[in-house]
Motif scaffolding. Structure first.
Motif, PDB file in Angstrom:
ATOM      1  N   TYR A 141       0.826  -1.205   0.000  1.00  0.00           N
ATOM      2  CA  TYR A 141       0.000   0.000   0.000  1.00  0.00           C
ATOM      3  C   TYR A 141       0.866   1.262   0.000  1.00  0.00           C
ATOM      4  CZ  TYR A 141      -3.342   3.561   1.349  1.00  0.00           C
ATOM      5  OH  TYR A 141      -4.101   4.704   1.367  1.00  0.00           O
ATOM      6  N   LEU A 142       1.907   1.290   0.830  1.00  0.00           N
ATOM      7  CA  LEU A 142       2.748   2.479   0.951  1.00  0.00           C
ATOM      8  C   LEU A 142       3.614   2.704  -0.286  1.00  0.00           C
ATOM      9  CD1 LEU A 142       3.816   2.137   4.683  1.00  0.00           C
ATOM     10  CD2 LEU A 142       2.201   3.782   3.712  1.00  0.00           C
ATOM     11  N   SER A 143       3.800   1.654  -1.107  1.00  0.00           N
ATOM     12  CA  SER A 143       4.614   1.801  -2.312  1.00  0.00           C
ATOM     13  C   SER A 143       3.969   2.748  -3.326  1.00  0.00           C
ATOM     14  CB  SER A 143       4.851   0.434  -2.969  1.00  0.00           C
ATOM     15  OG  SER A 143       3.633  -0.096  -3.497  1.00  0.00           O
ATOM     16  N   LYS A 144       2.715   3.080  -3.142  1.00  0.00           N
ATOM     17  CA  LYS A 144       2.020   4.005  -4.044  1.00  0.00           C
ATOM     18  C   LYS A 144       2.450   5.450  -3.814  1.00  0.00           C
ATOM     19  CE  LYS A 144      -2.165   1.134  -3.685  1.00  0.00           C
ATOM     20  NZ  LYS A 144      -3.601   1.148  -3.271  1.00  0.00           N
ATOM     21  N   PHE A 145       3.158   5.692  -2.700  1.00  0.00           N
ATOM     22  CA  PHE A 145       3.492   7.059  -2.311  1.00  0.00           C
ATOM     23  C   PHE A 145       4.989   7.309  -2.448  1.00  0.00           C
ATOM     24  CE2 PHE A 145      -0.281   5.676  -0.102  1.00  0.00           C
ATOM     25  CZ  PHE A 145      -1.149   6.751  -0.236  1.00  0.00           C
ATOM     26  N   ASP A 146       5.335   8.551  -2.705  1.00  0.00           N
ATOM     27  CA  ASP A 146       6.735   8.966  -2.708  1.00  0.00           C
ATOM     28  C   ASP A 146       7.190   9.172  -1.268  1.00  0.00           C
ATOM     29  OD1 ASP A 146       6.752   9.015  -5.489  1.00  0.00           O
ATOM     30  OD2 ASP A 146       6.121  11.120  -5.566  1.00  0.00           O
ATOM     31  N   ARG A 147       8.412   8.706  -0.968  1.00  0.00           N
ATOM     32  CA  ARG A 147       8.946   8.814   0.382  1.00  0.00           C
ATOM     33  C   ARG A 147      10.105   9.797   0.425  1.00  0.00           C
ATOM     34  NH1 ARG A 147       8.913   2.594   2.791  1.00  0.00           N
ATOM     35  NH2 ARG A 147       7.159   1.848   1.557  1.00  0.00           N
ATOM     36  N   HIS A 148      10.202  10.542   1.533  1.00  0.00           N
ATOM     37  CA  HIS A 148      11.357  11.386   1.777  1.00  0.00           C
ATOM     38  C   HIS A 148      11.475  11.606   3.280  1.00  0.00           C
ATOM     39  CE1 HIS A 148       7.998  14.242   1.630  1.00  0.00           C
ATOM     40  NE2 HIS A 148       8.747  15.073   2.359  1.00  0.00           N
ATOM     41  N   ASP A 149      12.663  11.984   3.706  1.00  0.00           N
ATOM     42  CA  ASP A 149      12.928  12.197   5.124  1.00  0.00           C
ATOM     43  C   ASP A 149      12.816  13.673   5.480  1.00  0.00           C
ATOM     44  OD1 ASP A 149      13.323   9.545   5.606  1.00  0.00           O
ATOM     45  OD2 ASP A 149      15.514   9.628   5.493  1.00  0.00           O
ATOM     46  N   VAL A 150      12.185  13.925   6.618  1.00  0.00           N
ATOM     47  CA  VAL A 150      12.119  15.274   7.180  1.00  0.00           C
ATOM     48  C   VAL A 150      12.617  15.186   8.614  1.00  0.00           C
ATOM     49  CG1 VAL A 150      10.638  17.227   7.791  1.00  0.00           C
ATOM     50  CG2 VAL A 150      10.171  15.903   5.714  1.00  0.00           C
ATOM     51  N   ASP A 151      13.805  15.709   8.861  1.00  0.00           N
ATOM     52  CA  ASP A 151      14.406  15.663  10.200  1.00  0.00           C
ATOM     53  C   ASP A 151      14.481  14.231  10.730  1.00  0.00           C
ATOM     54  OD1 ASP A 151      14.688  18.429  10.206  1.00  0.00           O
ATOM     55  OD2 ASP A 151      12.686  18.729  11.062  1.00  0.00           O
ATOM     56  N   GLY A 152      14.850  13.296   9.853  1.00  0.00           N
ATOM     57  CA  GLY A 152      15.013  11.912  10.258  1.00  0.00           C
ATOM     58  C   GLY A 152      13.732  11.112  10.336  1.00  0.00           C
ATOM     59  N   VAL A 153      12.613  11.720   9.963  1.00  0.00           N
ATOM     60  CA  VAL A 153      11.322  11.031   9.995  1.00  0.00           C
ATOM     61  C   VAL A 153      10.839  10.815   8.564  1.00  0.00           C
ATOM     62  CG1 VAL A 153       8.920  11.146  10.749  1.00  0.00           C
ATOM     63  CG2 VAL A 153      10.741  12.059  12.218  1.00  0.00           C
ATOM     64  N   THR A 154      10.423   9.582   8.253  1.00  0.00           N
ATOM     65  CA  THR A 154       9.929   9.279   6.908  1.00  0.00           C
ATOM     66  C   THR A 154       8.550   9.895   6.709  1.00  0.00           C
ATOM     67  OG1 THR A 154      11.142   7.184   6.857  1.00  0.00           O
ATOM     68  CG2 THR A 154       9.341   7.455   5.276  1.00  0.00           C
ATOM     69  N   ARG A 155       8.439  10.676   5.645  1.00  0.00           N
ATOM     70  CA  ARG A 155       7.164  11.278   5.278  1.00  0.00           C
ATOM     71  C   ARG A 155       6.781  10.799   3.882  1.00  0.00           C
ATOM     72  NH1 ARG A 155       4.513  13.007   9.365  1.00  0.00           N
ATOM     73  NH2 ARG A 155       3.544  14.721   8.225  1.00  0.00           N
ATOM     74  N   TYR A 156       5.514  10.936   3.548  1.00  0.00           N
ATOM     75  CA  TYR A 156       4.991  10.425   2.284  1.00  0.00           C
ATOM     76  C   TYR A 156       4.218  11.524   1.563  1.00  0.00           C
ATOM     77  CZ  TYR A 156       5.849   5.986   4.663  1.00  0.00           C
ATOM     78  OH  TYR A 156       6.426   4.948   5.347  1.00  0.00           O
ATOM     79  N   ARG A 157       4.263  11.443   0.238  1.00  0.00           N
ATOM     80  CA  ARG A 157       3.452  12.328  -0.583  1.00  0.00           C
ATOM     81  C   ARG A 157       2.769  11.513  -1.660  1.00  0.00           C
ATOM     82  NH1 ARG A 157       6.742  18.037  -1.524  1.00  0.00           N
ATOM     83  NH2 ARG A 157       6.600  18.756   0.648  1.00  0.00           N
ATOM     84  N   ASP A 158       1.522  11.861  -1.929  1.00  0.00           N
ATOM     85  CA  ASP A 158       0.750  11.172  -2.949  1.00  0.00           C
ATOM     86  C   ASP A 158       1.027  11.844  -4.292  1.00  0.00           C
ATOM     87  OD1 ASP A 158      -1.145  10.038  -4.616  1.00  0.00           O
ATOM     88  OD2 ASP A 158      -2.733  10.060  -3.103  1.00  0.00           O
ATOM     89  N   PRO A 159       1.687  11.152  -5.221  1.00  0.00           N
ATOM     90  CA  PRO A 159       1.998  11.779  -6.511  1.00  0.00           C
ATOM     91  C   PRO A 159       0.753  12.151  -7.306  1.00  0.00           C
ATOM     92  CG  PRO A 159       2.468   9.418  -6.584  1.00  0.00           C
ATOM     93  CD  PRO A 159       2.179   9.755  -5.140  1.00  0.00           C
TER      94      PRO A 159
END
Length: 236
Positions: A141-159
């Motif tokens: 399910y999470l593979s549908k989202f783009d991942r990036h780190d913010v201050d060491g925390v994984t965040r997601y964005r819906d493309p």
């Protein structure tokens, strides 16, 4: 969130002797059948039990206790229920699913052959517990989202919807509950169709009727509005 559920899924499961036999195995001496009904009519009593293919479905408020914290009061009925359930289906996978829109709560707990392998739950935008490695269904399910780190925390964005901005684990709780239901039954929670049976257990029906009678007799305020409605575990 707009859903409420207290669902336990067991797969593979065979209910030899029917749901009444299972309830006896779970330690309930007094069982009264209320009605045969689809899952949409679950909990017109203490518990609802049904099947989809080889997956047993149990709808019970006791599911919520799988997400209790260390400091929460123990519930003896739940302790017996959990221990017998894990022993009775010791070769199966068990998913406990919980949603409650009033407090924004979500939770899922997965057992494999009696051992807890994954548990996550939270409410009001917070993750309260996150135990075990992510399940394949979570990763898919999470593979549908783009991942990036913010201050060491994984965040997601819906493309597909960049206007949503950054999202974290609490934003996916309800959808993951739906997807775990799909992985066990073939259907997400909002499209799950199953036939089953409602039952009253032990003295629950008598307690419910007493609580209902007390509510009817509750004095009204001067403006004619009944007094505050007491909480009862069988109200949906």
């Amino acid at each position: 969130m707009g859903w409420k559920t207290h669902t336990i899924l067991v797969r593979p499961a065979v209910l030899d002797g029917g749901p009444e036999k299972l309830l006896g195995d779970l330690g309930y001496d007094k069982v009264r059948k209320v009605s045969d009904t689809p899952i949409d009519g679950a909990l017109q009593g203490s518990i609802w039990i049904g099947m989809v293919d080889d997956c047993a479905i149990i709808y019970s408020p006791l599911a919520g206790y799988f997400f209790a914290g260390e400091g929460d009061e123990e519930n003896q009925e739940f302790e017996v229920f959990r221990n017998v359930l894990l022993r009775r289906f010791s070769e199966a996978d068990i998913a406990v699913l919980s949603l409650h829109s009033v407090v924004g709560h979500w939770g899922f707990a997965i057992f494999h052959r009696g051992t807890l392998i994954r548990r996550q739950h939270g409410y009001d935008g917070m993750v309260i517990a996150d135990e075990g490695s992510r399940l394949p269904v979570e990763e898919a399910y999470l593979s549908k989202f783009d991942r990036h780190d913010v201050d060491g925390v994984t965040r997601y964005r819906d493309p597909r919807h960049p206007e949503y901005g950054d999202m974290g684990d609490p934003d996916f709780g309800e959808e993951l509950v739906f997807e775990i239901c799909r992985s066990f039954t073939g259907f997400p929670l909002d499209r799950l169709q199953a036939d089953g049976t409602n039952f009253w257990l032990n003295d629950d029906e008598e307690e419910f009727l007493r609580a209902e009678a007390n509510m009817v007799r509750a004095p009204k305020r001067a403006d004619g509005v009944p007094g505050s409605r007491p909480w009862w575990k069988f109200w949906n």
